[in-house]
Design an enzyme around this catalytic site. Structure first.
Site, PDB file in Angstrom:
ATOM      1  CB  CYS A 125      -0.921  -0.029   1.218  1.00  0.00           C
ATOM      2  SG  CYS A 125      -2.092   1.335   1.266  1.00  0.00           S
ATOM      3  CB  CYS A 126       3.834   2.278   2.025  1.00  0.00           C
ATOM      4  SG  CYS A 126       3.227   2.681   3.676  1.00  0.00           S
ATOM      5  CB  CYS A 166       6.054   5.072   4.348  1.00  0.00           C
ATOM      6  SG  CYS A 166       7.136   6.407   3.853  1.00  0.00           S
TER       7      CYS A 166
HETATM    8  S1  SF4 Z   1       0.502   4.557   5.726  1.00  0.00           S
HETATM    9 FE1  SF4 Z   1       1.027   3.292   3.964  1.00  0.00          FE
HETATM   10  S2  SF4 Z   1      -0.169   1.401   4.361  1.00  0.00           S
HETATM   11 FE2  SF4 Z   1      -1.136   2.976   5.581  1.00  0.00          FE
HETATM   12  S3  SF4 Z   1      -2.750   3.820   4.278  1.00  0.00           S
HETATM   13 FE3  SF4 Z   1      -0.929   5.125   4.046  1.00  0.00          FE
HETATM   14  S4  SF4 Z   1       0.068   4.377   2.241  1.00  0.00           S
HETATM   15 FE4  SF4 Z   1      -1.351   2.748   2.940  1.00  0.00          FE
END
Ligand code: SF4
Length: 252
Positions: A131-132, A238
């Site tokens: 996701c990051c 991240c």
């Molecule tokens: S911190 Fe990273 S894992 Fe969490 S929502 Fe934001 S982008 Fe996604």
């Protein structure tokens, strides 16, 4: 056979920063306070080649104030993961207005990538690294293409993994500058008070470090300021920041 032609704007012609460059930078700026160091860098050899990167989180106002005091036209990059707190977006706008930032650049994740890999918007709950990567790292990579160097607001006291943070690093071929590497929480509080800077509204509610809403929780007394980030996961960064030189702890 000759190599196929490449579009000129895809060829990376940035000068490569070397370990010798880092050593020279460290030697030049040892003992120079952060505001003076930034003034020299932003008006000198890095003028027009450098951006500040900000999450507009709990202590971002300090670095942004220093940059704007030298030159409010310095590009400021903000990556909107589309998972941010509404308070962060409001604080971003308030600070940009207050500091007179003229070149705030907002980057977002590629919508096609999100459709393919995060259709439910819940990837953070089962694959926070992925996701990051799609919401923070890739957009920042795009944002930094025009620059040879960037400024980060990281501080050494924020977490065990950041204790050995140097002021100068090489990251993906670019010079990365951490002007606040050796600043303490007290130094930051003093700067906030001296310049009457507004605080992020969530700080007073128990969030000393603020990222995306699903991955940020309140911090208990005695914990690292970043302990509320990705709580319950073996993850502390991240992916934007690689391990600091001299640190043997992983950044992820
Ligand atoms: S911190 Fe990273 S894992 Fe969490 S929502 Fe934001 S982008 Fe996604």
């Amino acid at each position: 056979m000759a190599e196929p032609a490449r579009r000129l704007d895809t060829i990376d012609v940035r000068p490569a920063w070397t370990a010798d460059d880092l050593a020279a930078m460290e030697a030049s700026y040892t003992g120079v306070p952060a505001p003076a160091m930034l003034a020299l860098l932003l008006t000198g050899e890095l003028k027009g080649r450098i951006a500040a990167v900000s999450s507009f989180g709990a202590e971002s106002a300090v670095l942004l104030h220093m940059v704007a005091s030298v030159d409010p036209d310095v590009p400021v990059v903000f990556t909107n993961t589309q998972k941010m707190f509404g308070e962060t977006l409001a604080y971003r706008d308030e600070l940009a207005e207050r500091l007179g930032l003229t070149d705030l650049r907002v980057y977002r994740p590629d919508p096609r990538v999100l459709r393919l890999r995060d259709g439910t918007g819940l990837r953070w709950s089962y694959d926070p690294d992925g996701c990051c990567e799609q919401r923070k790292v890739e957009p920042l990579r795009r944002a930094l293409v025009p620059f040879d160097a960037w400024i980060s607001g990281r501080k050494g006291f924020q977490a065990g993994t950041r204790r050995a943070l140097p002021r100068f690093e090489i990251d993906d071929g670019r010079l990365k500058i951490n002007p606040l590497a050796d600043w303490s929480k007290g130094d930051l509080d003093t700067y906030f008070a001296a310049h009457d800077l507004p605080r992020h509204p969530l700080e007073a509610q128990g969030y000393p470090s603020i990222g995306c809403a699903p991955c940020t929780s309140k911090v208990r007394p005695g914990e690292d300021p970043r302990a509320g980030r990705w709580r319950g996961w073996d993850k502390v960064e991240c992916g934007i920041h690689q391990p600091a030189v001299g640190t043997d702890e992983p950044a992820f």
